[in-house]
Design a protein around this motif. Structure first.
Motif, PDB file in Angstrom:
ATOM      1  N   SER A   1      93.672   7.767 -24.046  1.00 11.35           N
ATOM      2  CA  SER A   1      94.461   8.606 -25.105  1.00 11.35           C
ATOM      3  C   SER A   1      93.986   9.391 -26.051  1.00 11.35           C
ATOM      4  O   SER A   1      94.250  10.266 -26.303  1.00 11.35           O
ATOM      5  N   THR A   2      92.667   8.538 -26.542  1.00 15.05           N
ATOM      6  CA  THR A   2      91.678   9.808 -27.677  1.00 15.05           C
ATOM      7  C   THR A   2      91.504  10.651 -27.131  1.00 15.05           C
ATOM      8  O   THR A   2      91.978  11.256 -25.744  1.00 15.05           O
ATOM      9  N   PRO A   3      92.247  11.673 -28.098  1.00 19.55           N
ATOM     10  CA  PRO A   3      92.192  13.210 -28.005  1.00 19.55           C
ATOM     11  C   PRO A   3      90.466  13.971 -27.848  1.00 19.55           C
ATOM     12  O   PRO A   3      90.851  14.491 -26.164  1.00 19.55           O
TER      13      PRO A   3
ATOM     14  N   ARG B   1      90.608  14.871 -23.616  1.00 22.01           N
ATOM     15  CA  ARG B   1      89.535  16.452 -23.152  1.00 22.01           C
ATOM     16  C   ARG B   1      88.913  16.102 -22.277  1.00 22.01           C
ATOM     17  O   ARG B   1      88.555  17.337 -20.916  1.00 22.01           O
ATOM     18  N   ALA B   2      87.755  15.066 -22.152  1.00 17.04           N
ATOM     19  CA  ALA B   2      86.573  15.337 -21.272  1.00 17.04           C
ATOM     20  C   ALA B   2      87.321  15.243 -19.471  1.00 17.04           C
ATOM     21  O   ALA B   2      86.796  15.532 -18.595  1.00 17.04           O
ATOM     22  N   THR B   3      88.302  14.438 -19.701  1.00 15.33           N
ATOM     23  CA  THR B   3      89.097  13.662 -17.968  1.00 15.33           C
ATOM     24  C   THR B   3      89.630  15.339 -17.709  1.00 15.33           C
ATOM     25  O   THR B   3      89.072  15.768 -16.385  1.00 15.33           O
ATOM     26  N   ARG B   4      90.133  16.083 -18.590  1.00 17.08           N
ATOM     27  CA  ARG B   4      91.190  17.633 -17.828  1.00 17.08           C
ATOM     28  C   ARG B   4      89.786  18.810 -17.152  1.00 17.08           C
ATOM     29  O   ARG B   4      90.327  18.990 -16.523  1.00 17.08           O
ATOM     30  N   LEU B   5      88.785  18.329 -18.370  1.00 19.42           N
ATOM     31  CA  LEU B   5      87.502  19.416 -17.827  1.00 19.42           C
ATOM     32  C   LEU B   5      86.600  18.791 -16.715  1.00 19.42           C
ATOM     33  O   LEU B   5      86.323  19.828 -16.182  1.00 19.42           O
TER      34      LEU B   5
ATOM     35  N   SER C   1      82.921  22.745 -25.468  1.00 13.14           N
ATOM     36  CA  SER C   1      81.281  22.526 -25.406  1.00 13.14           C
ATOM     37  C   SER C   1      81.161  20.986 -25.075  1.00 13.14           C
ATOM     38  O   SER C   1      80.073  20.066 -24.505  1.00 13.14           O
ATOM     39  N   GLU C   2      82.061  20.313 -26.379  1.00 10.47           N
ATOM     40  CA  GLU C   2      81.714  18.771 -27.715  1.00 10.47           C
ATOM     41  C   GLU C   2      82.804  17.797 -25.953  1.00 10.47           C
ATOM     42  O   GLU C   2      81.964  17.076 -25.293  1.00 10.47           O
ATOM     43  N   ALA C   3      83.391  18.257 -25.637  1.00  8.87           N
ATOM     44  CA  ALA C   3      84.364  17.586 -24.292  1.00  8.87           C
ATOM     45  C   ALA C   3      83.295  17.776 -22.930  1.00  8.87           C
ATOM     46  O   ALA C   3      83.319  16.886 -22.238  1.00  8.87           O
ATOM     47  N   TRP C   4      82.846  18.760 -22.439  1.00  6.08           N
ATOM     48  CA  TRP C   4      82.196  19.170 -21.015  1.00  6.08           C
ATOM     49  C   TRP C   4      80.600  17.295 -21.985  1.00  6.08           C
ATOM     50  O   TRP C   4      80.665  16.876 -20.857  1.00  6.08           O
TER      51      TRP C   4
ATOM     52  N   THR D   1      80.572   4.829 -23.562  1.00  7.44           N
ATOM     53  CA  THR D   1      79.566   5.538 -22.516  1.00  7.44           C
ATOM     54  C   THR D   1      79.794   6.959 -23.849  1.00  7.44           C
ATOM     55  O   THR D   1      79.190   7.959 -23.979  1.00  7.44           O
ATOM     56  N   ALA D   2      81.297   7.292 -23.032  1.00  6.77           N
ATOM     57  CA  ALA D   2      81.445   8.644 -24.558  1.00  6.77           C
ATOM     58  C   ALA D   2      80.884   8.031 -26.408  1.00  6.77           C
ATOM     59  O   ALA D   2      81.138   9.037 -27.351  1.00  6.77           O
ATOM     60  N   LEU D   3      81.570   6.814 -26.500  1.00  5.11           N
ATOM     61  CA  LEU D   3      81.296   6.643 -27.797  1.00  5.11           C
ATOM     62  C   LEU D   3      79.773   6.779 -27.897  1.00  5.11           C
ATOM     63  O   LEU D   3      79.743   6.980 -29.601  1.00  5.11           O
ATOM     64  N   GLU D   4      78.718   6.385 -27.304  1.00  5.72           N
ATOM     65  CA  GLU D   4      76.803   6.582 -27.792  1.00  5.72           C
ATOM     66  C   GLU D   4      76.910   8.173 -27.488  1.00  5.72           C
ATOM     67  O   GLU D   4      76.667   8.072 -28.477  1.00  5.72           O
ATOM     68  N   THR D   5      77.738   8.925 -26.821  1.00  8.54           N
ATOM     69  CA  THR D   5      77.440  10.444 -27.330  1.00  8.54           C
ATOM     70  C   THR D   5      77.649  11.053 -27.978  1.00  8.54           C
ATOM     71  O   THR D   5      76.713  11.923 -29.035  1.00  8.54           O
TER      72      THR D   5
END
Length: 477
Positions: free
Chosen positions: A24-26, A30-34, A74-77, A119-123
């Motif tokens: 549920s984190t924004p 968003r990354a999942t939706r993209l 761009s960040e979400a991608w 992994t997303a956190l590291e980015t």
């Protein structure tokens, strides 16, 4: 952060709950939706980012609008690519397809979901250490390249600074005397990195460094909030604005309201994430429940260094998985020993047994004649209201007293509680020191020396030191 490789134990939420939080984190949502939006016509540049002409469509797919919509898309991608939700099929043509990890978010275990989130956190943490975009633009030289020397930016130092801040936030969250789940003022967090612990009144130069650090952290926590690491109340814009000539004037800013300077709280998901990073970095970062499936020896040794509340919680979890009588016998067996850690093990054993019901009685009666456990057993049986408890010998009373003081000394150091215990003991037993130095316990001399150090009465303190000298002579050292 502290140089110690062992950190206070933390209480983590269940992994299923944390996985739901991650989904549920924004940013991850968003990354999942993209990742699901991407198709055969989606193109990326040489760095794996969406080509510029596709950013408006990506932003629209996310329901974003406004000046920052393209940047958010761009960040979400980028997170989707880094987290394996999107796979670049052909770097030359820039074509993509769904990544192998995308299915984990719907069909994987909570651990799978949390792995993607980490992994997303590291980015995002890497992004948070990069200078502000406006600064980067200003640093572009005539040749179109970024002049990093003009930024006064050391990537490694910036990452270490952020890691240190997050480490201190972790410590404050885990500490029993800290704010716990409550927010931490940004000035205090910045000062923890800048102001030396032995400094009295900070100098103007140090205060200016703290102020600069606050502004850096304000930017960084704004970046870290969408990934779910923290909840952040930013610095009030009015505090950063130039109030000279403004209609309201400086008096409109309430400098006494610390919340206006920024407040940050580590989320349960953030606590999980930082602990995972600390473990990977080689720190001992225990969590309550780690010892539930281990033996009593591991429980007593492990909780020896735990704060009181965490030790009790860990012990309660350990006991719920065992039958009371068997648990009591296992605890008592693990509490034996004459090594330096044995007194504290016996103290933790006594505290654990206080949580066990009357079913443990046979186990305690079995050790009444044990020289190391007999005193502990008598205390438990008496406090539990059982009859037929044999009176202890004077020798056993003194041995148990030394053992208890040694445990308290190991657990708390020279605390106010131990000082009060020492004063009460000396007051109740006028001839205590005359007999105590003869006690056949490895910690006798150390305990008597501590009593001499802690007792406020100089005469009694001197008696304790003399007794300690006799005890050490008796032990041959």
């Amino acid at each position: 952060m502290s140089d110690s490789s062992s950190l206070p134990p933390v209480r983590l939420h269940p992994e299923a709950e944390l996985a739901r939080d991650a989904l549920s984190t924004p940013l991850l949502s968003r990354a999942t939706r993209l990742a699901r939006w991407a198709g055969p016509d989606t193109r990326v540049d040489a760095g794996g980012g969406l080509v510029e002409e596709q950013l408006p469509a990506a932003a629209e797919a996310l329901g974003l609008s406004g000046d920052d919509a393209a940047a958010y898309a761009s960040e979400a991608w980028r997170v989707a690519v880094d987290a394996g939700l999107v796979k670049i099929v052909d770097e030359e043509t820039g074509t993509v397809e769904a990544g192998a990890d995308l299915s984990l978010l719907t069909g994987g275990s909570p651990q799978d979901v949390l792995g993607v989130w980490l992994t997303a956190l590291e980015t995002v943490l890497a992004d948070a250490s990069v200078p502000d975009l406006d600064d980067l633009v200003d640093a572009i030289d005539t040749g179109g390249e970024i002049d990093f020397s003009s930024l006064d930016w050391d990537p490694e130092a910036e990452a270490e600074f952020l890691d240190g801040v997050l480490g201190n936030l972790y410590l404050l969250t885990a500490a029993e005397d800290g704010p716990g789940d409550g927010p931490v003022p940004l000035p205090a967090l910045a000062a923890s990195m800048i102001v030396p612990s032995d400094m009295g009144e900070p100098t103007n130069d140090v205060l200016e460094q703290v102020s600069d650090a606050m502004m850096r952290l304000d930017d960084q926590f704004r970046v870290l909030e969408p990934v779910g690491l923290v909840e952040y109340q930013p610095v009030d814009e009015a505090l950063m604005a130039d109030t000279e000539g403004a209609e309201e004037g400086p008096a409109a800013v309430d400098d006494t309201d610390v919340s206006r300077y920024g407040m940050v709280r580590l989320t349960p998901l953030g606590l999980y994430g930082l602990r995972s990073r600390l473990l990977e970095a080689g720190f001992e970062a225990p969590a309550v429940g780690d010892l539930a499936d281990k033996g009593a020896d591991a429980l007593l040794d492990g909780t020896a260094v735990f704060p009181q509340v965490a030790a009790r919680a860990e012990t309660e979890m350990w006991l719920t998985r065992r039958e009371s009588l068997a648990a009591a016998r296992e605890l008592l067996a693990a509490a034996r020993g004459l090594d330096a850690g044995a007194p504290l093990r016996r103290l933790r054993c006594q505290q654990a047994l206080s949580l066990v019901g009357a079913e443990a009685e046979p186990a305690l009666r079995e050790v009444l004649d044990d020289p190391e456990l007999g005193g502990l057993a008598r205390v438990w049986l008496t406090e539990a209201g059982f009859s037929g408890v044999p009176a202890p010998s004077e020798e056993l009373v003194f041995w148990l007293t030394v053992d208890t003081l040694a445990a308290q000394l190991a657990a708390e150091g020279n605390s106010d509680e131990l000082r009060a215990l020492v004063e009460g003991l000396a007051a109740q037993h006028g001839g205590f020191f005359a007999a105590a130095w003869r006690v056949d316990h490895p910690a006798t001399a150390d305990v008597l020396e501590a009593m001499g150090r802690l007792h406020p009465d100089k005469k009694i303190a001197k008696e304790a030191r003399k007794a300690a000298f006799k005890a050490r002579s008796q032990q041959g050292g």
